[in-house]
Design a protein around this motif. Structure first.
Motif, PDB file in Angstrom:
ATOM      1  N   LEU A 294       0.772  -1.193   0.123  1.00 36.38           N
ATOM      2  CA  LEU A 294       0.117  -0.088   0.030  1.00 36.38           C
ATOM      3  C   LEU A 294       0.830   1.343  -0.030  1.00 36.38           C
ATOM      4  O   LEU A 294       0.293   2.414  -0.330  1.00 36.38           O
ATOM      5  CB  LEU A 294      -0.813  -0.069   1.124  1.00 36.38           C
ATOM      6  N   LYS A 298      -0.388   5.461   2.853  1.00 35.44           N
ATOM      7  CA  LYS A 298      -1.569   4.822   2.855  1.00 35.44           C
ATOM      8  C   LYS A 298      -1.865   3.735   4.042  1.00 35.44           C
ATOM      9  O   LYS A 298      -2.875   3.522   4.684  1.00 35.44           O
ATOM     10  CB  LYS A 298      -1.752   4.193   1.500  1.00 35.44           C
ATOM     11  N   CYS A 301      -2.545   5.310   7.222  1.00 38.44           N
ATOM     12  CA  CYS A 301      -3.879   5.809   7.556  1.00 38.44           C
ATOM     13  C   CYS A 301      -4.971   4.469   7.712  1.00 38.44           C
ATOM     14  O   CYS A 301      -5.860   4.820   8.509  1.00 38.44           O
ATOM     15  CB  CYS A 301      -4.389   6.692   6.412  1.00 38.44           C
ATOM     16  N   LEU A 404      -3.942  13.023   5.749  1.00 38.75           N
ATOM     17  CA  LEU A 404      -4.630  13.124   4.283  1.00 38.75           C
ATOM     18  C   LEU A 404      -4.589  14.495   3.659  1.00 38.75           C
ATOM     19  O   LEU A 404      -4.266  14.673   2.632  1.00 38.75           O
ATOM     20  CB  LEU A 404      -5.891  12.372   4.356  1.00 38.75           C
ATOM     21  N   ARG A 407      -0.904  15.360   2.821  1.00 38.88           N
ATOM     22  CA  ARG A 407       0.179  14.356   2.059  1.00 38.88           C
ATOM     23  C   ARG A 407       0.857  14.649   1.193  1.00 38.88           C
ATOM     24  O   ARG A 407       1.846  14.132   1.000  1.00 38.88           O
ATOM     25  CB  ARG A 407      -1.040  13.360   1.396  1.00 38.88           C
ATOM     26  N   ASP A 414       7.029   7.878   0.564  1.00 37.60           N
ATOM     27  CA  ASP A 414       6.589   6.669   0.031  1.00 37.60           C
ATOM     28  C   ASP A 414       7.733   6.173  -1.239  1.00 37.60           C
ATOM     29  O   ASP A 414       7.927   5.230  -1.493  1.00 37.60           O
ATOM     30  CB  ASP A 414       5.120   6.776  -0.711  1.00 37.60           C
TER      31      ASP A 414
END
Length: 420
Positions: A294, A298, A301, A404, A407, A414
């Protein structure tokens, strides 16, 4: 080289790493140690639930403030002696806590325990990363496994010794920290290996350290202002604020749920043993898989959302003991995954030394952990036993919405995760 590191077993570590891991397990026993004996302390010392939960508030508040000075101290004393000073302080205040005669004395002594834990915790992660042969990712997993085992064994020890006397767990930790002191004294070298930090292609964030056998030059002394300067990087500040928010839920569960389960010391010990074991297993085995599938943000969260829903369920069925017990244990899985994910994110959040990033993040995180236990007890007194869980769940949901909404500042995390 990165491919060979990835294939090596996580268990292939120097003796120094295992000494630090063992000491970390003992240090983190302190977090869950008092859970099974909170109702007993309230009864024996004639204290209210909100007064007893101050044992978490003083511990976390002192840890939060002390995190700001740990870098300055460790850069002057060296990692080994900072760790050992932390262990001595934990052992001393734990033993004094076992000898205390009133709730307010115990609250103050628990704060001293938090000072020792701050010195140890802020230094242990960077020490494991530096001494590990296998890079940052596996070092973090090993550290989180130590946290999980400590948190799980702590309540079991607390429940077993607490069934004899509420003072027993405090004396038990003091003895175990003495053993950890001897292990570090014997097994850990006074100098770090030579750690070379390379730069990633993403935002100049340091990548995994590569250790050689050459001794290092004396470390540059860290300023007291460095953690505050580190918070100018949006990603690190965002993660710290998110942790402050979700720790309202974390410490509501940890500090207040023992009062609504109506179990004896051993019963509470077994419940939190299950919670801690699930936390440890998921932090080691499931979190890396979620990160690959993910992405770090993500997955974080998702875990926080599931944790928030678990707290809300505890609020709805507060009077049903079986539901509360099952929810506490299940929450360990969500928290174990999130702990590894957010620790990994923090290590890649800003182009500063990892110890500085950890101190800045931990300062904000433990502020949430300081406020939550006291307010949970007060909310139950002001309203009813359901409200603390609703409020804790709401804070966790706000942390998800905050991540979010911001982000765009976390995209490079990531990207680093995908590269590794």
């Amino acid at each position: 080289m990165n491919q060979s590191l990835g294939k090596e077993s996580i268990w292939n570590q120097p003796k120094a790493v295992w000494a630090i891991v063992f000491a970390s397990i003992i240090a983190f026993m302190g977090l869950g140690l008092v859970d099974p004996i909170l109702p007993a302390i309230a009864e024996k010392l004639d204290a209210s639930a909100s007064q007893v939960t101050l044992l978490f508030t003083s511990y976390n508040l002192v840890m939060a403030v002390a995190m700001l000075v740990t870098g300055a101290i460790s850069s002057r004393l060296g990692v080994k002696w900072t760790l050992m000073c932390g262990i001595v302080i934990i052992a001393l205040f734990s033993a004094l806590g076992g000898n205390s005669g009133g709730i307010w004395e115990l609250v103050w002594l628990r704060g001293g325990w938090g000072l020792g834990n701050a010195l140890f915790v802020a230094t242990a992660l960077s020490a494991i990363v530096s001494f590990s042969r296998l890079g940052v990712a596996k070092a973090i997993i090993l550290y989180e496994a130590a946290i999980g085992l400590g948190i799980s064994v702590g309540p079991l020890l607390g429940g077993s010794l607490g069934s004899i006397s509420w003072r027993g767990p405090f004396y038990g930790v003091a003895c175990l920290m003495g053993l950890a002191f001897l292990l570090l004294l014997i097994m850990m070298p006074s100098r770090h290996p030579n750690v070379v930090l390379t730069k990633t292609a993403v935002s100049g964030v340091p990548a995994a350290p590569i250790a050689s056998t050459a001794p290092t030059a004396p470390a540059q002394k860290t300023s007291l202002l460095d953690p505050f300067r580190a918070l100018k990087y949006p990603a690190l500040l965002i993660l710290g604020i998110a942790a402050l928010l979700y720790n309202f839920g974390f410490f509501t569960l940890l500090a207040y749920s023992p009062f609504v389960m109506h179990l004896n010391e051993k019963g509470l010990g077994y419940v939190f043993l299950g919670w801690g074991l699930l936390l440890a297993v998921t932090s080691v085995f499931m979190a890396p898989w979620l990160e690959r599938k993910l992405g770090t943000i993500k997955a974080m969260c998702l875990m926080l959302t599931l944790f928030a829903l678990t707290l809300i369920a505890m609020g709805i069925w507060t009077s049903t003991r079986e539901v509360v017990i099952a929810a506490v244990i299940l929450a360990g899985g969500f928290l174990g995954n999130n702990n590894t994910l957010i620790t990994t994110a923090v290590m890649h959040a800003a182009p500063v030394e990892r110890s500085t990033a950890s101190a800045a993040y931990s300062f904000l995180r433990f502020l949430g952990g300081a406020a939550a236990p006291f307010f949970a007890g007060k909310l139950a007194e002001w309203f009813n036993p359901h409200v603390p869980f609703y409020v804790g769940g709401a804070f966790v949901l706000v942390s998800v919405l905050f991540i979010l909404a911001t982000r765009k500042h976390l995209r490079h995390i990531d990207a680093v995760g995908s590269a590794h």
